[in-house]
Motif scaffolding. Structure first.
Motif, short mmCIF file in Angstrom:
data_model
loop_
_atom_site.label_atom_id
_atom_site.label_comp_id
_atom_site.label_asym_id
_atom_site.label_seq_id
_atom_site.Cartn_x
_atom_site.Cartn_y
_atom_site.Cartn_z
N GLU A 89 0.81 -1.22 0.00
CA GLU A 89 0.00 0.00 0.00
C GLU A 89 0.85 1.27 0.00
OE1 GLU A 89 -2.91 0.13 3.03
OE2 GLU A 89 -3.96 -1.67 2.37
N ASP A 90 2.01 1.23 0.64
CA ASP A 90 2.78 2.45 0.84
C ASP A 90 4.18 2.37 0.26
OD1 ASP A 90 3.60 0.54 2.60
OD2 ASP A 90 3.70 1.84 4.36
N ASN A 129 8.20 1.88 7.96
CA ASN A 129 6.92 2.33 8.54
C ASN A 129 6.94 2.05 10.04
OD1 ASN A 129 4.25 2.84 9.27
ND2 ASN A 129 3.44 2.09 7.32
N SER A 139 3.48 1.18 11.92
CA SER A 139 2.94 -0.17 11.72
C SER A 139 3.76 -1.21 12.48
CB SER A 139 2.93 -0.52 10.23
OG SER A 139 2.02 0.30 9.54
N LYS A 183 -5.63 3.76 10.27
CA LYS A 183 -4.52 3.47 9.39
C LYS A 183 -4.36 4.56 8.34
CE LYS A 183 -2.52 -0.20 6.55
NZ LYS A 183 -2.70 -1.55 6.00
N GLY A 184 -3.17 5.12 8.23
CA GLY A 184 -2.90 6.14 7.23
C GLY A 184 -3.32 7.54 7.62
N TYR A 219 -2.83 10.91 9.32
CA TYR A 219 -1.60 11.56 9.72
C TYR A 219 -1.80 12.78 10.61
CZ TYR A 219 -3.20 13.79 5.42
OH TYR A 219 -3.98 14.37 4.45
N SER A 231 -8.25 14.85 2.04
CA SER A 231 -8.77 13.57 1.54
C SER A 231 -9.88 13.80 0.53
CB SER A 231 -9.30 12.72 2.70
OG SER A 231 -8.26 12.43 3.61
#
Length: 736
Positions: free
Chosen positions: A285-286, A333, A336, A669-670, A672, A682
């Motif tokens: 994903e990242d 990360n 995570s 998740k994600g 910030y 977003s």
């Protein structure tokens, strides 16, 4: 060769030179050892699922691998090809695309629906369409899931029910020279464990239905080894492998970088009669494109070394060491990785407020500086062009900003973050404010909207002026060929809003409205639970909201609940305490509350039989409360609390009669930042992704108009003390 390289580079845009050179080097290097890998190993298009199929195949062609699994997981996860929206002409173009890049189809990996959940005829139609595509592309099998997960007391009944459908599709596929394979085990399906897999195939009682064996699903949770998985299922039944590794319950790691033992696995397969392919089904994903290529290259060298010689080089032994991987994952990360270690995670969670204040953050205030985060409501922006909307964008979209206050700044920094946009000009009736924002954005300030359009030549303009000024600006832009991203509420008068929608349609322009509360992490998670029916059907939604955000709550009703059939409302209003930035309420239609004061309650009935309720008041304290949502389902409920002026994350809690398997309930998740900039950014990302892909925006002008009609229906209900049939009311407005 030198001449070819020169013309290859010079004939393309300057910003593509680096990528093209990198890819040419890859092609040259890979050609030296390509024949060593092409017979057995391949890669899934899931690796580049965020890209259009043509670009994904192009990226794969730069690797050593020629065999490809085409993944089709609709509507959003991996929408590389839609068999039901395409025809034979499209299939021929797809074949040409594979041939153009020198690739060969190994398997079609699809989720056509589930025989024990969806309409069996629709599932069958999807599968049979894919059989034709696979045959045309020269593939040899199709992989599908077994069935949606059910309670243990219903398991055997469900397996026996879907047996006849699976057998019919398998025979149809075989008649066309294609093998039907079931991906077993797989989380969220009838075959989550090896025990269920064994019983499943015993009930099917046939040898011509094969298994696609995903290594990460076998070792998930450290419940089984890969060799145990081979023993239970039987290598004779397996005709396809998906290669991935796992750490604990997470199944998205590169082979060799998790807890799976691949040495015994490959040794066992080499001593068998297995003739199928090994496909790297990697998902990141990242990761950047360069990082994805590196991971794939590592996976290929690691697995091929074990397959060909039972040994891996010393360098790779170091790289697969657990301590080395722990450091690598933490560096990539840290957030995570910390969560994977319970004691460390609990320590950081407890002392996070102190740790956060101890380190400065990089913020943009006309230039990049380090600031300590003592003020919770401080705007933290991302580095310009740090968010990838398009890989190697062919066009940089010019953005204009109208209205340079709080919302205008949010929009400007939201667009500035994206790699395919450039702010070319701003305008505000307050010259000083306009020039200040222009300075921070390093662009030009204009003295009028006309000049902004004429000289900055924007493709898109964000309209962030006062609500009553939206109409004039939006109409001018639409009539002069500019697409518009407008702040809510789209207009203060219904007739103006209708004209805006009509003008967008007449001029073939995009009109989107920014309802950014949709993008609160907790709201998105509730929406996902509703769509996936993870807790069954929705029963009702209850929204408590500060009056300042009442209009957002109306939008959330349709966003979460769907189409409204009947609506009713009551309110008590006092303009003396209805303060909203010095608003002159005579500029609004009388029946558009927008910001009710004393209290307001709205009740509606949705098309899906669920109920929706809104309670709103100006007496809530904004510093401590803005919004709360309670969603009740057949098998549980979700509550979102703690949303206030400084925090859009809040606390999401849930109760479920059974373990939730369809949805990962980690809603942070994600995320910030806790500030409202997250929702603005977003929303803008979503708008631009749809804009680039020529899709309708998530909150279109039509949706903004629906929200205004809902306001008017609520007012009518309160005055006449009756329920309003919403569709009939809307149709009457259109006739007027």
């Amino acid at each position: 060769m030198a001449r070819f390289l020169f013309w290859y580079l010079v004939g393309n845009k300057k910003q593509e030179i680096y990528n093209k050179t990198f890819h040419l080097i890859l092609i040259y290097k890979n050609s030296q050892s390509m024949n060593l890998y092409t017979d057995k190993f391949g890669v899934s298009t899931l690796l580049f699922r965020e890209l259009p199929l043509e670009k994904a195949l192009e990226k794969i062609s730069y690797t050593k691998l020629r065999k490809v699994d085409l993944s089709i997981v609709l509507p959003k996860f991996c929408p590389h090809y839609n068999p039901l929206n395409t025809d034979k002409e499209n299939d021929k173009k797809l074949k040409d695309l594979f041939e153009k890049h020198g690739l060969k189809l190994s398997s079609l990996n699809i989720v056509p629906g589930y025989f024990n959940k969806d309409d069996p005829q629709k599932v069958s139609r999807f599968i049979r369409r894919c059989v034709g595509i696979t045959k045309l592309l020269g593939g040899h099998l199709i992989t599908i899931p077994s069935g949606i997960k059910v309670d243990s007391n219903e398991w055997e009944q469900n397996v026996k029910m879907i047996k006849k459908y699976i057998l019919e599709e398998a025979k149809f596929a075989l008649d066309n020279g294609i093998q039907l394979s079931l991906e077993t085990p797989h989380p969220g399906t009838l075959t989550e464990s090896l025990k269920e897999v064994k019983l499943f195939y015993e009930i099917l009682n046939t040898d011509f239905i094969k298994c696609t064996f995903d290594t990460s699903h076998i070792i998930k949770g450290k419940n089984n080894t890969l060799v145990e998985g081979l023993n239970v299922i039987g290598i004779n039944r397996i005709n396809h492998f998906h290669l991935r590794d796992a750490i604990g319950e997470e199944t998205h790691f590169t082979p060799g970088k998790g807890h799976g033992d691949f040495s015994d696995f490959f040794r066992r397969i080499k001593n068998s009669d297995y003739k199928g392919d090994f496909i790297f089904e990697l998902e990141f994903e990242d990761y950047s494109e360069k990082e994805k290529f590196k991971e794939l290259d590592f996976a290929l060298k690691y697995c091929f070394s074990l397959y060909s010689s039972d040994k891996i080089p010393l360098k790779m032994k170091i790289q697969t060491n657990q301590l080395y991987q722990l450091i690598f994952r933490f560096k990539h990360n840290p957030k995570s990785e910390i969560k994977r270690h319970k004691n460390i995670y609990l320590f950081f969670k407890r002392y996070k407020p102190l740790i956060v204040k101890a380190f400065p953050e990089r913020v943009y205030i006309g230039g990049w500086v380090h600031r300590y985060r003592f003020n919770k409501d401080k705007i933290v922006t991302s580095k310009p062009k740090s968010v990838i909307i398009e890989k190697n964008p062919e066009k940089i979209y010019k953005i204009g900003i109208v209205g340079c206050g709080y919302a205008g700044g949010m929009h400007a920094f939201g667009f500035q973050r994206l790699n395919n946009t450039e702010i070319t000009g701003v305008f505000d009736i307050d010259k000083g404010r306009s020039e200040e924002l222009a300075k921070r954005l390093n662009c030009k300030s204009y003295s009028s909207l006309k000049d902004l359009v004429k000289y900055a030549q924007p493709d898109i303009v964000s309209v962030c002026s006062k609500e009553w000024a939206h109409y004039e600006a939006v109409m001018y832009l639409l009539n002069h060929g500019v697409d518009v991203f407008c702040e809510k509420i789209m207009a203060t008068r219904y007739k103006d809003a209708l004209k805006m929608v009509q003008a967008a349609k007449k001029n073939n322009r995009v009109l989107a409205i920014n309802y950014n509360y949709r993008f609160m992490p907790g709201v998105r998670k509730i929406k996902e639970v509703i769509e996936q029916k993870a807790l069954g059907e929705l029963a009702f939604i209850n929204i408590n909201v500060h009056a300042m955000s009442y209009h957002h709550a109306l939008d959330l009703l349709t966003f979460l609940g769907g189409k409204i059939l009947i609506v009713s409302g009551v309110f008590n209003n006092d303009n003396n305490i209805r303060i909203f930035g010095g608003t002159d309420w005579s500029l609004y239609d009388e029946d558009i509350l927008y910001v009710p004061s004393i209290n307001a309650t709205v009740t509606c009935e949705f098309e899906n039989s669920a109920l929706g309720i809104i309670n709103s008041s100006y007496f809530y304290n904004l510093h401590s409360f803005v919004l709360s949502i309670e969603a009740v389902f057949e098998r549980g409920c979700i509550t979102l609390n703690g949303i206030n002026m400084f925090d859009i994350i809040g606390r999401l809690t849930f109760f479920s009669q059974n373990k939730i398997t369809k949805v990962n309930m980690n809603y942070k998740k994600g995320v910030y930042t806790k500030g409202y900039e997250y929702t603005f950014y977003s929303s803008i990302e979503s708008f631009m992704k749809n804009y680039v892909e020529r899709k309708l925006p998530e909150t279109s002008g039509e949706q903004g108009l629906v929200n205004m009609i809902l306001e008017k229906a609520i007012y009518k209900s309160a005055i006449e003390k009756t329920k309003i049939e919403f569709l009939e009311f809307a149709n009457q407005l259109f006739k007027i």
